[in-house]
Design an enzyme around this catalytic site. Sequence first.
Site, PDB file in Angstrom:
ATOM      1  N   PHE A 157       0.858  -1.184   0.000  1.00 16.25           N
ATOM      2  CA  PHE A 157       0.000   0.000   0.000  1.00 16.25           C
ATOM      3  C   PHE A 157       0.891   1.230   0.000  1.00 16.25           C
ATOM      4  O   PHE A 157       1.573   1.511   0.995  1.00 16.25           O
ATOM      5  CB  PHE A 157      -0.918  -0.025   1.228  1.00 16.25           C
ATOM      6  CG  PHE A 157      -1.389  -1.436   1.505  1.00 16.25           C
ATOM      7  CD1 PHE A 157      -2.054  -2.151   0.502  1.00 16.25           C
ATOM      8  CD2 PHE A 157      -1.100  -2.077   2.693  1.00 16.25           C
ATOM      9  CE1 PHE A 157      -2.426  -3.464   0.704  1.00 16.25           C
ATOM     10  CE2 PHE A 157      -1.471  -3.393   2.902  1.00 16.25           C
ATOM     11  CZ  PHE A 157      -2.129  -4.091   1.902  1.00 16.25           C
ATOM     12  N   ASP A 164       1.911   4.375   0.626  1.00 12.93           N
ATOM     13  CA  ASP A 164       1.577   5.510   1.495  1.00 12.93           C
ATOM     14  C   ASP A 164       2.801   6.422   1.610  1.00 12.93           C
ATOM     15  O   ASP A 164       3.626   6.457   0.706  1.00 12.93           O
ATOM     16  CB  ASP A 164       1.124   5.001   2.873  1.00 12.93           C
ATOM     17  CG  ASP A 164       2.247   4.311   3.623  1.00 12.93           C
ATOM     18  OD1 ASP A 164       3.206   3.839   2.979  1.00 12.93           O
ATOM     19  OD2 ASP A 164       2.196   4.247   4.869  1.00 12.93           O
ATOM     20  N   ASP A 189       4.420  -5.660   3.536  1.00 16.05           N
ATOM     21  CA  ASP A 189       3.952  -4.302   3.840  1.00 16.05           C
ATOM     22  C   ASP A 189       3.860  -4.069   5.342  1.00 16.05           C
ATOM     23  O   ASP A 189       4.349  -3.065   5.855  1.00 16.05           O
ATOM     24  CB  ASP A 189       2.583  -4.054   3.193  1.00 16.05           C
ATOM     25  CG  ASP A 189       2.074  -2.652   3.497  1.00 16.05           C
ATOM     26  OD1 ASP A 189       2.371  -1.735   2.716  1.00 16.05           O
ATOM     27  OD2 ASP A 189       1.412  -2.483   4.548  1.00 16.05           O
TER      28      ASP A 189
HETATM   29  N1  56B Z   1       1.545   0.761   3.816  1.00 19.80           N
HETATM   30  C1  56B Z   1       0.748   0.882   4.864  1.00 19.80           C
HETATM   31  N2  56B Z   1       0.291   2.089   5.226  1.00 19.80           N
HETATM   32  C2  56B Z   1      -0.512   2.165   6.303  1.00 19.80           C
HETATM   33  C3  56B Z   1      -0.888   1.064   7.062  1.00 19.80           C
HETATM   34  C4  56B Z   1      -1.722   1.519   8.082  1.00 19.80           C
HETATM   35  C5  56B Z   1      -2.355   0.782   9.184  1.00 19.80           C
HETATM   36  N3  56B Z   1      -2.629  -0.566   8.868  1.00 19.80           N
HETATM   37  C6  56B Z   1      -3.089  -1.371   9.929  1.00 19.80           C
HETATM   38  C7  56B Z   1      -3.312  -2.744   9.541  1.00 19.80           C
HETATM   39  C8  56B Z   1      -2.809  -3.629  10.453  1.00 19.80           C
HETATM   40  C9  56B Z   1      -1.919  -2.974  11.357  1.00 19.80           C
HETATM   41  O1  56B Z   1      -2.062  -3.387  12.675  1.00 19.80           O
HETATM   42  C10 56B Z   1      -2.106  -1.482  11.060  1.00 19.80           C
HETATM   43  O2  56B Z   1      -2.656  -0.734  12.090  1.00 19.80           O
HETATM   44  C11 56B Z   1      -1.829   2.898   7.914  1.00 19.80           C
HETATM   45  N4  56B Z   1      -1.098   3.250   6.848  1.00 19.80           N
HETATM   46  C12 56B Z   1      -0.774   4.589   6.354  1.00 19.80           C
HETATM   47  O3  56B Z   1       0.347   5.024   7.081  1.00 19.80           O
HETATM   48  C13 56B Z   1       0.314   6.439   7.238  1.00 19.80           C
HETATM   49  C14 56B Z   1       0.286   6.680   8.723  1.00 19.80           C
HETATM   50  O4  56B Z   1       0.664   7.966   8.967  1.00 19.80           O
HETATM   51  P1  56B Z   1       0.996   8.496  10.450  1.00 19.80           P
HETATM   52  O5  56B Z   1       0.010   7.863  11.377  1.00 19.80           O
HETATM   53  O6  56B Z   1       0.873   9.982  10.274  1.00 19.80           O
HETATM   54  O7  56B Z   1       2.406   8.054  10.748  1.00 19.80           O
HETATM   55  C15 56B Z   1      -0.936   6.904   6.496  1.00 19.80           C
HETATM   56  O8  56B Z   1      -0.617   7.207   5.150  1.00 19.80           O
HETATM   57  C16 56B Z   1      -1.809   5.664   6.549  1.00 19.80           C
HETATM   58  O9  56B Z   1      -2.761   5.633   5.515  1.00 19.80           O
HETATM   59  C17 56B Z   1      -0.378  -0.219   6.679  1.00 19.80           C
HETATM   60  O10 56B Z   1      -0.632  -1.261   7.272  1.00 19.80           O
HETATM   61  N5  56B Z   1       0.432  -0.242   5.591  1.00 19.80           N
END
Ligand code: 56B
Length: 306
Positions: A213, A215, A283
């Site tokens: 993903f 981000d 990821d």
């Molecule tokens: N690649 C990727 N990006 C992810 C996540 C997740 C959360 N996934 C949940 C699923 C299971 C886990 O237990 C996680 O909690 C959030 N994000 C992104 O990160 C950024 C967070 O910004 P900041 O909070 O400001 O540091 C924001 O762009 C957000 O959209 C992920 O898994 N992979």
Amino acid sequence: MEEVRASCAWVASHSSHVTVDSSGIEKVVESVQDSIPKVEWNFEGIHYFDGGPRTVQYLFVLDALNFCFWPDEELSYDHLASGLKKALEHDESVFDAVRLQKYTGPEIRELLGWSQPLPLEDERVRLLHEVGHELERNFDGKASNLVESCGKSAAQLVALVTCHFPGFRDHTVYKGHQVFFYKRAQIFAADIWGAFKGQGYGEFNDIGSITIFADYIVPAVLRNLGVLRYSSSLGNVIESNHEITSGSEEEVEIRACSIYAVEKMRDLFRVKSGKQVLSVELDLWLWSFGMQCPSLRHHRTLSIYY
Ligand SMILES: Nc1nc2c(c(CN[C@H]3C=C[C@H](O)[C@@H]3O)cn2[C@@H]2O[C@H](COP(=O)(O)O)[C@@H](O)[C@H]2O)c(=O)[nH]1
């Protein structure tokens, strides 16, 4: 998902500001030896889960709003996930489709327990309304019906979500080519899979078709690991926290090269260890690593997609 892979590979081979360093990929694969460190979904313990359709509704609302926290230095994904969880525990109809269509900005702040205006708040309001409206119109108000109609295919779920909900159509045009990322649609499929541990609503026969993903955290981690290299001008922009415009070559290359690099990492891991690894697992490993290094500089783009 093939469109995501192919279009990101195209960007990587025409890139001007970002390079994928194959020796960096090799080093990472060597360093983990035979297995990628396992990170539990919800390792933070911040997500709602009741084992039923309400969890699916929660995750869909969560991923409708899962973007752009950085403009508020205090705000993070954790606030969103735990705020929505609390709201749902307090009021079980809080995410009913009819109510989703009516929330105002200040009401969303209240749901999250946040006193300041949220970044891109008007867009968050609009996207929540869109979710409520389209769920009501085509899925009897329930995100679980959306998931059930996908025949246990994560790729089909991404296709259905992007088809019905314009806010999830995370794509752009780069050097005349259409490029697909579908970050929030893909993470929704991954969240269902993770929360339900691949069972029930989370049973997908093709979870391997999902990419990472794209981000702002994972690219910063990949750069830190020496997998991505930035031109000196792009490096300076990141180091000085200057904003990068959404849809600019730089932004598209950062995101596309991240997806491409992790697909390459996955291929190399398979060759070296003989084991299959999922991009979802890579990821979560990379992202959770990024969460432990808050000092990592990431690119700053105002976007509703991530
Ligand atoms: N690649 C990727 N990006 C992810 C996540 C997740 C959360 N996934 C949940 C699923 C299971 C886990 O237990 C996680 O909690 C959030 N994000 C992104 O990160 C950024 C967070 O910004 P900041 O909070 O400001 O540091 C924001 O762009 C957000 O959209 C992920 O898994 N992979």
